[in-house]
Design a protein around this motif. Sequence first.
Motif, PDB file in Angstrom:
ATOM      1  N   GLY A 152       0.820  -1.214   0.000  1.00  0.00           N
ATOM      2  CA  GLY A 152       0.000   0.000   0.000  1.00  0.00           C
ATOM      3  C   GLY A 152       0.849   1.257   0.000  1.00  0.00           C
ATOM      4  N   SER A 153       1.878   1.286   0.859  1.00  0.00           N
ATOM      5  CA  SER A 153       2.691   2.507   0.926  1.00  0.00           C
ATOM      6  C   SER A 153       3.505   2.671  -0.358  1.00  0.00           C
ATOM      7  CB  SER A 153       3.593   2.498   2.165  1.00  0.00           C
ATOM      8  OG  SER A 153       4.433   1.381   2.151  1.00  0.00           O
ATOM      9  N   THR A 154       3.928   1.551  -0.949  1.00  0.00           N
ATOM     10  CA  THR A 154       4.680   1.637  -2.212  1.00  0.00           C
ATOM     11  C   THR A 154       3.782   2.176  -3.321  1.00  0.00           C
ATOM     12  OG1 THR A 154       5.954  -0.274  -1.499  1.00  0.00           O
ATOM     13  CG2 THR A 154       6.130   0.303  -3.817  1.00  0.00           C
ATOM     14  N   LEU A 155       2.565   1.645  -3.387  1.00  0.00           N
ATOM     15  CA  LEU A 155       1.636   2.105  -4.431  1.00  0.00           C
ATOM     16  C   LEU A 155       1.302   3.587  -4.241  1.00  0.00           C
ATOM     17  CD1 LEU A 155       1.342  -0.928  -5.187  1.00  0.00           C
ATOM     18  CD2 LEU A 155      -1.102  -0.562  -5.363  1.00  0.00           C
ATOM     19  N   LYS A 156       1.057   3.980  -2.979  1.00  0.00           N
ATOM     20  CA  LYS A 156       0.693   5.384  -2.740  1.00  0.00           C
ATOM     21  C   LYS A 156       1.849   6.312  -3.110  1.00  0.00           C
ATOM     22  CE  LYS A 156      -2.850   4.838   0.821  1.00  0.00           C
ATOM     23  NZ  LYS A 156      -3.235   4.994   2.219  1.00  0.00           N
ATOM     24  N   GLU A 157       3.057   5.904  -2.742  1.00  0.00           N
ATOM     25  CA  GLU A 157       4.191   6.804  -2.965  1.00  0.00           C
ATOM     26  C   GLU A 157       4.710   6.790  -4.403  1.00  0.00           C
ATOM     27  OE1 GLU A 157       7.063   7.189  -0.004  1.00  0.00           O
ATOM     28  OE2 GLU A 157       8.040   8.708  -1.260  1.00  0.00           O
ATOM     29  N   TYR A 158       4.744   5.605  -5.021  1.00  0.00           N
ATOM     30  CA  TYR A 158       5.429   5.518  -6.323  1.00  0.00           C
ATOM     31  C   TYR A 158       4.508   5.268  -7.515  1.00  0.00           C
ATOM     32  CZ  TYR A 158       9.627   5.223  -3.445  1.00  0.00           C
ATOM     33  OH  TYR A 158      10.619   5.488  -2.541  1.00  0.00           O
ATOM     34  N   TYR A 159       3.231   4.930  -7.273  1.00  0.00           N
ATOM     35  CA  TYR A 159       2.338   4.625  -8.398  1.00  0.00           C
ATOM     36  C   TYR A 159       1.249   5.690  -8.574  1.00  0.00           C
ATOM     37  CZ  TYR A 159       3.718  -0.440  -8.425  1.00  0.00           C
ATOM     38  OH  TYR A 159       4.367  -1.642  -8.499  1.00  0.00           O
ATOM     39  N   SER A 160       0.814   6.292  -7.450  1.00  0.00           N
ATOM     40  CA  SER A 160      -0.452   7.036  -7.468  1.00  0.00           C
ATOM     41  C   SER A 160      -0.482   8.173  -8.484  1.00  0.00           C
ATOM     42  CB  SER A 160      -0.774   7.559  -6.075  1.00  0.00           C
ATOM     43  OG  SER A 160       0.281   8.358  -5.629  1.00  0.00           O
ATOM     44  N   SER A 161       0.670   8.794  -8.758  1.00  0.00           N
ATOM     45  CA  SER A 161       0.663   9.937  -9.678  1.00  0.00           C
ATOM     46  C   SER A 161       0.229   9.515 -11.086  1.00  0.00           C
ATOM     47  CB  SER A 161       2.049  10.577  -9.728  1.00  0.00           C
ATOM     48  OG  SER A 161       2.978   9.621 -10.178  1.00  0.00           O
ATOM     49  N   GLU A 162       0.316   8.229 -11.387  1.00  0.00           N
ATOM     50  CA  GLU A 162      -0.050   7.777 -12.739  1.00  0.00           C
ATOM     51  C   GLU A 162      -1.392   7.055 -12.785  1.00  0.00           C
ATOM     52  OE1 GLU A 162       2.666   6.314 -15.442  1.00  0.00           O
ATOM     53  OE2 GLU A 162       4.412   7.164 -14.425  1.00  0.00           O
ATOM     54  N   LEU A 163      -2.096   7.044 -11.649  1.00  0.00           N
ATOM     55  CA  LEU A 163      -3.362   6.310 -11.615  1.00  0.00           C
ATOM     56  C   LEU A 163      -4.519   7.257 -11.329  1.00  0.00           C
ATOM     57  CD1 LEU A 163      -2.174   3.241  -9.518  1.00  0.00           C
ATOM     58  CD2 LEU A 163      -2.855   3.183 -11.917  1.00  0.00           C
ATOM     59  N   GLN A 164      -5.648   6.980 -11.960  1.00  0.00           N
ATOM     60  CA  GLN A 164      -6.829   7.807 -11.676  1.00  0.00           C
ATOM     61  C   GLN A 164      -7.482   7.385 -10.371  1.00  0.00           C
ATOM     62  OE1 GLN A 164      -9.398   7.761 -15.092  1.00  0.00           O
ATOM     63  NE2 GLN A 164      -8.700   9.816 -15.637  1.00  0.00           N
ATOM     64  N   ALA A 165      -7.556   6.069 -10.172  1.00  0.00           N
ATOM     65  CA  ALA A 165      -8.218   5.564  -8.959  1.00  0.00           C
ATOM     66  C   ALA A 165      -7.310   5.795  -7.755  1.00  0.00           C
ATOM     67  CB  ALA A 165      -8.515   4.080  -9.112  1.00  0.00           C
ATOM     68  N   LYS A 166      -7.943   6.126  -6.616  1.00  0.00           N
ATOM     69  CA  LYS A 166      -7.185   6.368  -5.387  1.00  0.00           C
ATOM     70  C   LYS A 166      -6.795   5.023  -4.753  1.00  0.00           C
ATOM     71  CE  LYS A 166      -7.632   9.074  -1.256  1.00  0.00           C
ATOM     72  NZ  LYS A 166      -8.523   9.469  -0.230  1.00  0.00           N
ATOM     73  N   ILE A 167      -5.695   5.035  -4.029  1.00  0.00           N
ATOM     74  CA  ILE A 167      -5.238   3.796  -3.383  1.00  0.00           C
ATOM     75  C   ILE A 167      -5.635   3.839  -1.907  1.00  0.00           C
ATOM     76  CG2 ILE A 167      -3.158   2.461  -2.779  1.00  0.00           C
ATOM     77  CD1 ILE A 167      -2.138   4.074  -5.482  1.00  0.00           C
ATOM     78  N   PHE A 168      -6.178   2.722  -1.434  1.00  0.00           N
ATOM     79  CA  PHE A 168      -6.669   2.655  -0.055  1.00  0.00           C
ATOM     80  C   PHE A 168      -6.109   1.431   0.650  1.00  0.00           C
ATOM     81  CE2 PHE A 168     -10.050   4.715  -2.421  1.00  0.00           C
ATOM     82  CZ  PHE A 168     -10.570   5.675  -1.557  1.00  0.00           C
ATOM     83  N   ASP A 169      -5.872   1.565   1.942  1.00  0.00           N
ATOM     84  CA  ASP A 169      -5.732   0.363   2.752  1.00  0.00           C
ATOM     85  C   ASP A 169      -7.137  -0.214   2.908  1.00  0.00           C
ATOM     86  OD1 ASP A 169      -4.360  -1.480   4.668  1.00  0.00           O
ATOM     87  OD2 ASP A 169      -5.824  -0.590   6.033  1.00  0.00           O
ATOM     88  N   PHE A 170      -7.203  -1.527   3.108  1.00  0.00           N
ATOM     89  CA  PHE A 170      -8.471  -2.233   3.294  1.00  0.00           C
ATOM     90  C   PHE A 170      -9.361  -1.531   4.334  1.00  0.00           C
ATOM     91  CE2 PHE A 170     -10.248  -5.617   6.130  1.00  0.00           C
ATOM     92  CZ  PHE A 170     -11.237  -6.090   5.286  1.00  0.00           C
ATOM     93  N   SER A 171      -8.764  -1.152   5.478  1.00  0.00           N
ATOM     94  CA  SER A 171      -9.552  -0.539   6.557  1.00  0.00           C
ATOM     95  C   SER A 171     -10.054   0.846   6.141  1.00  0.00           C
ATOM     96  CB  SER A 171      -8.722  -0.434   7.836  1.00  0.00           C
ATOM     97  OG  SER A 171      -7.596   0.386   7.626  1.00  0.00           O
ATOM     98  N   GLU A 172      -9.214   1.609   5.463  1.00  0.00           N
ATOM     99  CA  GLU A 172      -9.617   2.953   4.999  1.00  0.00           C
ATOM    100  C   GLU A 172     -10.789   2.849   4.037  1.00  0.00           C
ATOM    101  OE1 GLU A 172      -6.292   6.090   3.844  1.00  0.00           O
ATOM    102  OE2 GLU A 172      -5.808   4.105   3.105  1.00  0.00           O
ATOM    103  N   PHE A 173     -10.686   1.869   3.124  1.00  0.00           N
ATOM    104  CA  PHE A 173     -11.723   1.727   2.097  1.00  0.00           C
ATOM    105  C   PHE A 173     -13.058   1.357   2.739  1.00  0.00           C
ATOM    106  CE2 PHE A 173     -14.059  -0.207  -1.403  1.00  0.00           C
ATOM    107  CZ  PHE A 173     -13.815   0.687  -2.431  1.00  0.00           C
ATOM    108  N   LEU A 174     -13.002   0.425   3.697  1.00  0.00           N
ATOM    109  CA  LEU A 174     -14.249  -0.008   4.346  1.00  0.00           C
ATOM    110  C   LEU A 174     -14.907   1.130   5.102  1.00  0.00           C
ATOM    111  CD1 LEU A 174     -13.605  -3.554   5.823  1.00  0.00           C
ATOM    112  CD2 LEU A 174     -15.103  -2.931   3.933  1.00  0.00           C
ATOM    113  N   VAL A 175     -14.103   1.911   5.813  1.00  0.00           N
ATOM    114  CA  VAL A 175     -14.660   3.033   6.575  1.00  0.00           C
ATOM    115  C   VAL A 175     -15.254   4.056   5.606  1.00  0.00           C
ATOM    116  CG1 VAL A 175     -14.038   4.981   8.075  1.00  0.00           C
ATOM    117  CG2 VAL A 175     -13.246   2.680   8.641  1.00  0.00           C
TER     118      VAL A 175
END
Length: 418
Positions: A257-280
Amino acid sequence: MEPGDIRAAMIRCVRCGQCRSVCPVFLVKKVESDSTRGRVTLIRALLEGEISFSEELGEKVWQCLLCHSCSQECPSGVQVEKIILAARSKMAELRGLPFSKKVLIQGLLPNLKSLSKLMALGRFLQSFGGKEVPGGYWLPSFSLPLFSSRVLPRLNSRSLFQMVPSEAPFIPRPKGRAVFYAGCMLAYGYPRTGKAVVEVLYYNGIEVVIPPDQVCCGLPALASGHRETFTRLREANLRVLKRVKADGIVTACPSCGSTLKEYYSSELQAKIFDFSEFLVAADFKPPDREWKSVVTYHDPCHLRKAQKVVRPPRRILASIPGIKFKEAADPGRCCGFGGTFGLYYPGLSREIGRARAGSLLDTGAEAVVTSCPGCMLQLADSLYRQQSTVPVRHLAEVLAEAYGFHKPLTAKEVVRPG
Ligand code: SF4
Ligand code: SF4
């Protein structure tokens, strides 16, 4: 980080030493050169040509868990893990990777088929004996390269991708659509946990897509200084993740999750969530069933410190009837796994794990819940070595049981020393 950026990051260090009180390696070794401040000073001296490279210095750079504890504590905002990563990258460029890391990073990780074959080999070895450790674990009775005498999950004959369909069944009025990025450990080491993630999301009205061609997030390559492999894996995953239209990309492994948020997110439209964040965020359904237990929660470093996700897992636990929650005295303490750190420095990793297991047991909890398969592996080993019968569970498994999908573990199935 470019050399100029590393220098700028290091200059911010005012040598106050505040980081020493939280660095798990320093807390065990009690040597200045093994503290955060010591490492930063050595790397700076090396970069400025005041000292030359030695094997001993290289070890100081490798003996860091990349746990973010120091960066979180640093009053000057020094991003220590970035400095360490840059130093490792330079070391790998100049000296190459050690043989075992080369096999792991360049040979196994980039190739899904190799990982499947490795799992098949693991299952074959597990059939040769060793000790059954309740809770779904196994202790080898013979020396295994890198894994030696560590408690390991008993491997399943099927990976997560073989256990669940790549597209979940149709939901009439879905609340949302998520891509589940499982990562290597949930896909191969803990596929039942990965399945629990999918089931919980589905139960909450979320359509789940699990692309079977996803590969390792690349963190082991990045942490080993092998940028080329990291870039290759990142590009392969980006192709896969961009293909699917979704409201979010869900991970249940905080390192991924932290790798995707830090190194992938700038190229993705969809937001990245931890399982708990997404459920809440999706306003999850509180379970009806009781999960009667005194529970404590271990915060994975890559969730609490790297992603700043602290409340969502606690909120989910608080929603489960019957749970009595006990916070540990030191909630942010590292378990000592640190990915390949645990494999290359088993003694040090075990010492750090012993301290962590001790503080979790001090709560009087009957179960330790966490959100990371790496922490599960480490804590299962650490608790076992302390003769403890307290089981370690992923939040998704607890929730799946509270929803009534999975059978709770019986007393015989919990991790028990022998
Ligand atoms: S807390 Fe920050 S400024 Fe202080 S010694 Fe550690 S890295 Fe340097
Ligand atoms: S990242 Fe963790 S192990 Fe590494 S120097 Fe900082 S506190 Fe110590």
